[in-house]
Design a protein around this motif. Structure first.
Motif, mmCIF file in Angstrom:
data_model
loop_
_atom_site.group_PDB
_atom_site.id
_atom_site.type_symbol
_atom_site.label_atom_id
_atom_site.label_comp_id
_atom_site.label_asym_id
_atom_site.label_seq_id
_atom_site.Cartn_x
_atom_site.Cartn_y
_atom_site.Cartn_z
ATOM 1 N N ILE A 47 16.962 5.429 10.205
ATOM 2 C CA ILE A 47 16.962 4.278 9.301
ATOM 3 C C ILE A 47 16.091 3.166 9.879
ATOM 4 C CG2 ILE A 47 18.392 2.468 8.277
ATOM 5 C CD1 ILE A 47 20.652 4.497 8.119
ATOM 6 N N LEU A 48 16.176 2.965 11.176
ATOM 7 C CA LEU A 48 15.362 1.936 11.809
ATOM 8 C C LEU A 48 13.879 2.259 11.685
ATOM 9 C CD1 LEU A 48 15.409 -0.686 13.408
ATOM 10 C CD2 LEU A 48 15.456 0.690 15.482
ATOM 11 N N TYR A 49 13.504 3.523 11.857
ATOM 12 C CA TYR A 49 12.101 3.920 11.717
ATOM 13 C C TYR A 49 11.608 3.712 10.287
ATOM 14 C CZ TYR A 49 12.709 6.090 16.287
ATOM 15 O OH TYR A 49 12.971 6.319 17.601
ATOM 16 N N VAL A 50 12.441 4.016 9.324
ATOM 17 C CA VAL A 50 12.073 3.805 7.920
ATOM 18 C C VAL A 50 11.901 2.316 7.644
ATOM 19 C CG1 VAL A 50 12.897 4.020 5.547
ATOM 20 C CG2 VAL A 50 13.082 5.957 7.100
ATOM 21 N N CYS A 51 12.801 1.487 8.180
ATOM 22 C CA CYS A 51 12.705 0.041 7.973
ATOM 23 C C CYS A 51 11.421 -0.517 8.582
ATOM 24 C CB CYS A 51 13.905 -0.667 8.583
ATOM 25 S SG CYS A 51 15.434 -0.299 7.769
ATOM 26 N N ILE A 52 11.097 -0.072 9.779
ATOM 27 C CA ILE A 52 9.873 -0.544 10.432
ATOM 28 C C ILE A 52 8.649 -0.102 9.638
ATOM 29 C CG2 ILE A 52 8.434 -0.271 12.485
ATOM 30 C CD1 ILE A 52 11.053 -0.214 14.103
ATOM 31 N N THR A 53 8.672 1.127 9.133
ATOM 32 C CA THR A 53 7.549 1.628 8.343
ATOM 33 C C THR A 53 7.382 0.832 7.051
ATOM 34 O OG1 THR A 53 7.906 3.838 9.257
ATOM 35 C CG2 THR A 53 6.568 3.683 7.268
ATOM 36 N N VAL A 54 8.490 0.566 6.356
ATOM 37 C CA VAL A 54 8.436 -0.213 5.110
ATOM 38 C C VAL A 54 7.932 -1.624 5.400
ATOM 39 C CG1 VAL A 54 9.871 -1.251 3.311
ATOM 40 C CG2 VAL A 54 10.164 1.136 3.901
ATOM 41 N N TYR A 55 8.410 -2.208 6.491
ATOM 42 C CA TYR A 55 7.960 -3.549 6.861
ATOM 43 C C TYR A 55 6.460 -3.568 7.171
ATOM 44 C CZ TYR A 55 7.495 -7.952 9.259
ATOM 45 O OH TYR A 55 7.073 -9.190 9.630
ATOM 46 N N LEU A 56 5.982 -2.567 7.899
ATOM 47 C CA LEU A 56 4.558 -2.520 8.229
ATOM 48 C C LEU A 56 3.695 -2.264 6.999
ATOM 49 C CD1 LEU A 56 4.597 -0.680 11.653
ATOM 50 C CD2 LEU A 56 4.188 -3.099 11.192
ATOM 51 N N ILE A 57 4.205 -1.513 6.031
ATOM 52 C CA ILE A 57 3.482 -1.339 4.771
ATOM 53 C C ILE A 57 3.393 -2.677 4.045
ATOM 54 C CG2 ILE A 57 3.576 -0.262 2.488
ATOM 55 C CD1 ILE A 57 4.777 2.211 3.887
ATOM 56 N N GLY A 58 4.486 -3.441 4.050
ATOM 57 C CA GLY A 58 4.461 -4.780 3.460
ATOM 58 C C GLY A 58 3.480 -5.695 4.163
ATOM 59 N N PHE A 59 3.425 -5.598 5.490
ATOM 60 C CA PHE A 59 2.466 -6.396 6.257
ATOM 61 C C PHE A 59 1.036 -6.004 5.896
ATOM 62 C CE2 PHE A 59 -0.120 -6.856 10.146
ATOM 63 C CZ PHE A 59 -0.104 -8.231 10.242
ATOM 64 N N SER A 60 0.802 -4.710 5.740
ATOM 65 C CA SER A 60 -0.533 -4.234 5.353
ATOM 66 C C SER A 60 -0.911 -4.738 3.970
ATOM 67 C CB SER A 60 -0.579 -2.716 5.370
ATOM 68 O OG SER A 60 -0.285 -2.233 6.653
ATOM 69 N N CYS A 61 0.038 -4.754 3.056
ATOM 70 C CA CYS A 61 -0.236 -5.303 1.718
ATOM 71 C C CYS A 61 -0.556 -6.788 1.797
ATOM 72 C CB CYS A 61 0.955 -5.065 0.798
ATOM 73 S SG CYS A 61 1.165 -3.364 0.289
ATOM 74 N N GLY A 62 0.078 -7.505 2.720
ATOM 75 C CA GLY A 62 -0.233 -8.915 2.924
ATOM 76 C C GLY A 62 -1.652 -9.111 3.422
ATOM 77 N N ILE A 63 -2.093 -8.234 4.303
ATOM 78 C CA ILE A 63 -3.468 -8.316 4.799
ATOM 79 C C ILE A 63 -4.454 -8.013 3.674
ATOM 80 C CG2 ILE A 63 -5.133 -7.215 6.342
ATOM 81 C CD1 ILE A 63 -2.875 -6.934 8.365
ATOM 82 N N ILE A 64 -4.132 -7.021 2.843
ATOM 83 C CA ILE A 64 -5.001 -6.695 1.710
ATOM 84 C C ILE A 64 -5.055 -7.860 0.728
ATOM 85 C CG2 ILE A 64 -5.251 -5.186 -0.304
ATOM 86 C CD1 ILE A 64 -4.074 -2.934 1.458
ATOM 87 N N ALA A 65 -3.890 -8.476 0.456
ATOM 88 C CA ALA A 65 -3.860 -9.628 -0.451
ATOM 89 C C ALA A 65 -4.654 -10.790 0.118
ATOM 90 C CB ALA A 65 -2.415 -10.052 -0.701
ATOM 91 N N PHE A 66 -4.562 -10.983 1.422
ATOM 92 C CA PHE A 66 -5.337 -12.043 2.056
ATOM 93 C C PHE A 66 -6.830 -11.743 1.971
ATOM 94 C CE2 PHE A 66 -6.906 -14.500 5.707
ATOM 95 C CZ PHE A 66 -6.347 -15.735 5.400
ATOM 96 N N GLY A 67 -7.189 -10.480 2.172
ATOM 97 C CA GLY A 67 -8.596 -10.081 2.080
ATOM 98 C C GLY A 67 -9.155 -10.202 0.676
ATOM 99 N N LYS A 68 -8.323 -9.927 -0.329
ATOM 100 C CA LYS A 68 -8.773 -10.051 -1.725
ATOM 101 C C LYS A 68 -8.675 -11.482 -2.226
ATOM 102 C CE LYS A 68 -8.002 -5.472 -3.508
ATOM 103 N NZ LYS A 68 -7.600 -4.762 -4.716
#
Length: 89
Positions: free
Chosen positions: A33-54
């Motif tokens: 569960i912790l690994y899934v949470c970290i993965t979901v959080y990092l995907i959200g962080f990546s989307c934030g970087i994409i939103a910042f880039g766009k």
């Protein structure tokens, strides 16, 4: 301009944090569960970087970017507070 990545960033980061903290509040502790949470959080962080880039409008994109810095500071501060309470007196 749609704020698609900003919304993904906000909701995925919140989901990762809430489920990760919620795991420690329940009697069930599994590393998966912790690994899934970290993965979901990092995907959200990546989307934030994409939103910042766009250059999407709005402030939602900053939540995951700021929380990526604030959470490690909070963890380190809590470890220091724990060490001060149990240190030599």
């Amino acid at each position: 301009m749609k704020k698609r990545f900003s919304q993904y960033s906000l909701w995925l980061s919140l989901l990762g944090m809430v489920v990760g903290v919620g795991q420690y509040l329940t009697p069930i502790h599994t590393p998966n569960i912790l690994y899934v949470c970290i993965t979901v959080y990092l995907i959200g962080f990546s989307c934030g970087i994409i939103a910042f880039g766009k250059q999407e409008k709005g402030l939602m994109k900053y939540f995951s970017l700021i929380s990526f810095v604030v959470i490690p500071i909070f963890i380190r501060a809590s470890f220091l507070f724990f060490a001060m309470n149990f240190g030599e007196k």
